[in-house]
Write an enzyme that holds these catalytic residues in place. Sequence first.
Site, PDB file in Angstrom:
ATOM      1  N   LYS A 192       8.677  -4.821  -3.532  1.00 34.34           N
ATOM      2  CA  LYS A 192       9.011  -3.387  -3.487  1.00 34.34           C
ATOM      3  C   LYS A 192       7.890  -2.645  -2.771  1.00 34.34           C
ATOM      4  CE  LYS A 192       8.221   0.316  -5.872  1.00 34.34           C
ATOM      5  NZ  LYS A 192       8.355   1.319  -4.810  1.00 34.34           N
ATOM      6  N   GLU A 268      -4.729  -5.457  -7.720  1.00 38.41           N
ATOM      7  CA  GLU A 268      -5.669  -4.830  -6.777  1.00 38.41           C
ATOM      8  C   GLU A 268      -5.553  -3.335  -7.025  1.00 38.41           C
ATOM      9  OE1 GLU A 268      -7.763  -6.204  -4.799  1.00 38.41           O
ATOM     10  OE2 GLU A 268      -7.115  -8.289  -4.783  1.00 38.41           O
ATOM     11  N   CYS A 302      -8.767   2.289  -0.868  1.00 34.93           N
ATOM     12  CA  CYS A 302      -9.294   1.949  -2.196  1.00 34.93           C
ATOM     13  C   CYS A 302     -10.784   1.640  -2.131  1.00 34.93           C
ATOM     14  CB  CYS A 302      -8.532   0.766  -2.757  1.00 34.93           C
ATOM     15  SG  CYS A 302      -8.482  -0.621  -1.621  1.00 34.93           S
ATOM     16  N   GLU A 399     -11.211   9.017  -8.211  1.00 31.96           N
ATOM     17  CA  GLU A 399     -10.966   8.505  -6.864  1.00 31.96           C
ATOM     18  C   GLU A 399     -10.440   9.694  -6.051  1.00 31.96           C
ATOM     19  OE1 GLU A 399      -7.898   5.500  -6.819  1.00 31.96           O
ATOM     20  OE2 GLU A 399      -8.881   4.433  -5.182  1.00 31.96           O
TER      21      GLU A 399
HETATM   22  P1  NAP Z   1       0.703   3.908  -7.176  1.00 27.28           P
HETATM   23  O1  NAP Z   1       1.232   5.246  -7.502  1.00 27.28           O
HETATM   24  O2  NAP Z   1       0.166   3.074  -8.273  1.00 27.28           O
HETATM   25  O3  NAP Z   1       1.901   3.162  -6.430  1.00 27.28           O
HETATM   26  C1  NAP Z   1       1.769   1.856  -5.934  1.00 27.28           C
HETATM   27  C2  NAP Z   1       3.116   1.170  -5.974  1.00 27.28           C
HETATM   28  O4  NAP Z   1       3.546   1.106  -7.328  1.00 27.28           O
HETATM   29  C3  NAP Z   1       4.213   1.897  -5.200  1.00 27.28           C
HETATM   30  O5  NAP Z   1       5.076   0.949  -4.625  1.00 27.28           O
HETATM   31  C4  NAP Z   1       4.933   2.656  -6.304  1.00 27.28           C
HETATM   32  O6  NAP Z   1       6.271   2.942  -6.014  1.00 27.28           O
HETATM   33  C5  NAP Z   1       4.856   1.650  -7.417  1.00 27.28           C
HETATM   34  N1  NAP Z   1       5.058   2.219  -8.744  1.00 27.28           N
HETATM   35  C6  NAP Z   1       4.730   3.445  -9.195  1.00 27.28           C
HETATM   36  N2  NAP Z   1       5.090   3.579 -10.489  1.00 27.28           N
HETATM   37  C7  NAP Z   1       5.666   2.409 -10.852  1.00 27.28           C
HETATM   38  C8  NAP Z   1       6.258   1.924 -12.062  1.00 27.28           C
HETATM   39  N3  NAP Z   1       6.315   2.675 -13.160  1.00 27.28           N
HETATM   40  N4  NAP Z   1       6.761   0.674 -12.064  1.00 27.28           N
HETATM   41  C9  NAP Z   1       6.713  -0.090 -10.965  1.00 27.28           C
HETATM   42  N5  NAP Z   1       6.172   0.304  -9.795  1.00 27.28           N
HETATM   43  C10 NAP Z   1       5.649   1.541  -9.744  1.00 27.28           C
HETATM   44  O7  NAP Z   1      -0.444   3.969  -6.101  1.00 27.28           O
HETATM   45  P2  NAP Z   1      -0.441   4.703  -4.699  1.00 27.28           P
HETATM   46  O8  NAP Z   1      -0.737   6.132  -4.884  1.00 27.28           O
HETATM   47  O9  NAP Z   1       0.779   4.334  -3.924  1.00 27.28           O
HETATM   48  O10 NAP Z   1      -1.652   3.945  -3.990  1.00 27.28           O
HETATM   49  C11 NAP Z   1      -2.949   4.387  -4.092  1.00 27.28           C
HETATM   50  C12 NAP Z   1      -3.711   3.565  -5.113  1.00 27.28           C
HETATM   51  O11 NAP Z   1      -3.718   2.205  -4.714  1.00 27.28           O
HETATM   52  C13 NAP Z   1      -5.167   3.979  -5.185  1.00 27.28           C
HETATM   53  O12 NAP Z   1      -5.591   4.008  -6.514  1.00 27.28           O
HETATM   54  C14 NAP Z   1      -5.864   2.869  -4.412  1.00 27.28           C
HETATM   55  O13 NAP Z   1      -7.218   2.703  -4.764  1.00 27.28           O
HETATM   56  C15 NAP Z   1      -5.035   1.692  -4.763  1.00 27.28           C
HETATM   57  N6  NAP Z   1      -5.200   0.617  -3.780  1.00 27.28           N
HETATM   58  C16 NAP Z   1      -5.906  -0.497  -4.145  1.00 27.28           C
HETATM   59  C17 NAP Z   1      -6.113  -1.507  -3.225  1.00 27.28           C
HETATM   60  C18 NAP Z   1      -6.891  -2.734  -3.598  1.00 27.28           C
HETATM   61  O14 NAP Z   1      -6.809  -3.713  -2.859  1.00 27.28           O
HETATM   62  N7  NAP Z   1      -7.612  -2.748  -4.703  1.00 27.28           N
HETATM   63  C19 NAP Z   1      -5.603  -1.383  -1.934  1.00 27.28           C
HETATM   64  C20 NAP Z   1      -4.899  -0.243  -1.586  1.00 27.28           C
HETATM   65  C21 NAP Z   1      -4.698   0.754  -2.539  1.00 27.28           C
HETATM   66  P3  NAP Z   1       6.732   4.379  -5.437  1.00 27.28           P
HETATM   67  O15 NAP Z   1       6.084   4.509  -4.120  1.00 27.28           O
HETATM   68  O16 NAP Z   1       8.202   4.245  -5.335  1.00 27.28           O
HETATM   69  O17 NAP Z   1       6.270   5.397  -6.428  1.00 27.28           O
END
Ligand code: NAP
Length: 498
Positions: A192, A268, A302, A399
């Site tokens: 997804k 991650e 991130c 963050e």
């Molecule tokens: P997010 O809100 O956690 O969303 C990430 C993914 O999870 C999206 O596909 C989102 O879908 C999905 N999601 C959200 N709620 C969910 C639920 N209840 N059940 C299942 N899936 C769900 O994060 P983001 O804002 O997209 O990304 C930014 C974050 O990612 C930051 O905290 C960043 O640090 C972290 N990140 C970490 C790494 C690493 O390698 N450590 C790399 C890149 C980013 P939808 O889009 O449909 O809401």
Amino acid sequence: MFWGRFMTLPLVDQLSDKGLLKEQAYIGGRWHNALNNETFEVVDPATERVIANVANLGAEQTALAIKLADTAMREWRAQPAKSRSEILERWYQLITDNVEDLAIIMSAEQGKTLVESRGEIAYSASFIKWFAEEGKRVYGDVIPHAQNDRRGITIKQAIGVVAAITPWNFPSAMITRKVAPALAVGCAVVLKPAAETPLSALALAELADRAGLPAGLLNIITGVDAVAIGGELTSNLLVKKLTFTGSTPIGKLLMAQCAASVKRTSMELGGNAPLLVFDDADLDLVIPGIITAKFRNSGQTCISANRILVQKGIHKEFVERLKLAIDAFNFGAYSSSESTHGPLITQKAVDNVAAKVNKAVLEGATLVCGGQIVDRPGHFYAATILTEVTDKMSIFHEEIFGPVATIYQFETDQQAIDLANDTPFGLAAYLYTESMRRSWQVAEALDYGMIGVNETAISAEIVPFGGVKESGQGREGSKYGLDDYLEIKYICFGSMNK
Ligand code: NAP
């Protein structure tokens, strides 16, 4: 140059290969509408124009994809690794051949400049090439047994159907870091992508299809109901593992959901990276390093340098030189070659960054530049420097995910280490010093999964990427990147003296 006419063209007409723009989900090797034909809009964050209407799937079609993945995987994992590798190599080549179109698709849905998108596509493809090679090197052990008449061996086998959930900030690379090792060892994947950036994922699937990847091994579930899709991915008993990249709160939630069926997880998650600048640092290295670490993807990474800790003696010169470098930034759409930085992903993201900056100023931080929403169409926030920031302010713990450099001051090495470690996160940290002894001492004392010493561009397919503490578990890329998709099986041969 401003590609005025180009910019007003529909996205599909900007592409040389129009077949790369897909709006249907990809399940079992076929393109699918949603069961109720519902779609959702994908928006260019630099112009707020709708660029695609993508199939809005839910739990039922997710379950179908999982079933087809489970069936497809049985034949796939029985093939020699070399055969799987050949298909991955073809996929890699097709991505490499189509960099320009893939970069346009990525920039249109995510906002980053074309230079950055081209870089991400090359980085994304590198994981496929790497794991095509590494997948042939899944070795077991022969273990000298405690009993004379026994022999023990271990073999490593594909874990099974893998569910993957990815974020919008790196819409291609976050996918291949998971899918390539999973496919290389014989798993099938149901993925997804983030709702903001499904088009890069679908374009990858189209190229995998052209590369001859058998039906059912890679499935892309597009949709805005993350709770329903995530619920199915984490509860379905055919799924043996969940790999997630995204925020820490959602990661924790998904881990809890996976606990019910004891699925393996790789996480991650978020970061709060410190970047330490010591008095003896070479500012000619530091400033370009920070421009990359803090402002790449307009701060939406991130491993972004979230807290810049500068030793007292070098602080004044550092701030002046950073401001000069930032003055050269040009925020704009990918369609202008003059843009050095793109927008934030949504208006909500802009509002979040603005709220964090405003609160920091209220709490006593000094605004050196920026600090406002850019008055133009799209989701732009100005490059910002805050000084006199302290660990008593809320921004120290958050963050930021935007183009905001927060500068803290320290006096001793120990103070810097204590400040750096004062967070539940532990993804990446950076330090700048010309002292070899200090490099070792500080790098060893920092509680992070990755440390850059006089370097901020630390990630590549050949090295392990991942965090400690609440930044996650597991490693992506490198020789360790296969482990998350393998089970170790011990086989005991008895009665060997008969
Ligand atoms: P997010 O809100 O956690 O969303 C990430 C993914 O999870 C999206 O596909 C989102 O879908 C999905 N999601 C959200 N709620 C969910 C639920 N209840 N059940 C299942 N899936 C769900 O994060 P983001 O804002 O997209 O990304 C930014 C974050 O990612 C930051 O905290 C960043 O640090 C972290 N990140 C970490 C790494 C690493 O390698 N450590 C790399 C890149 C980013 P939808 O889009 O449909 O809401």
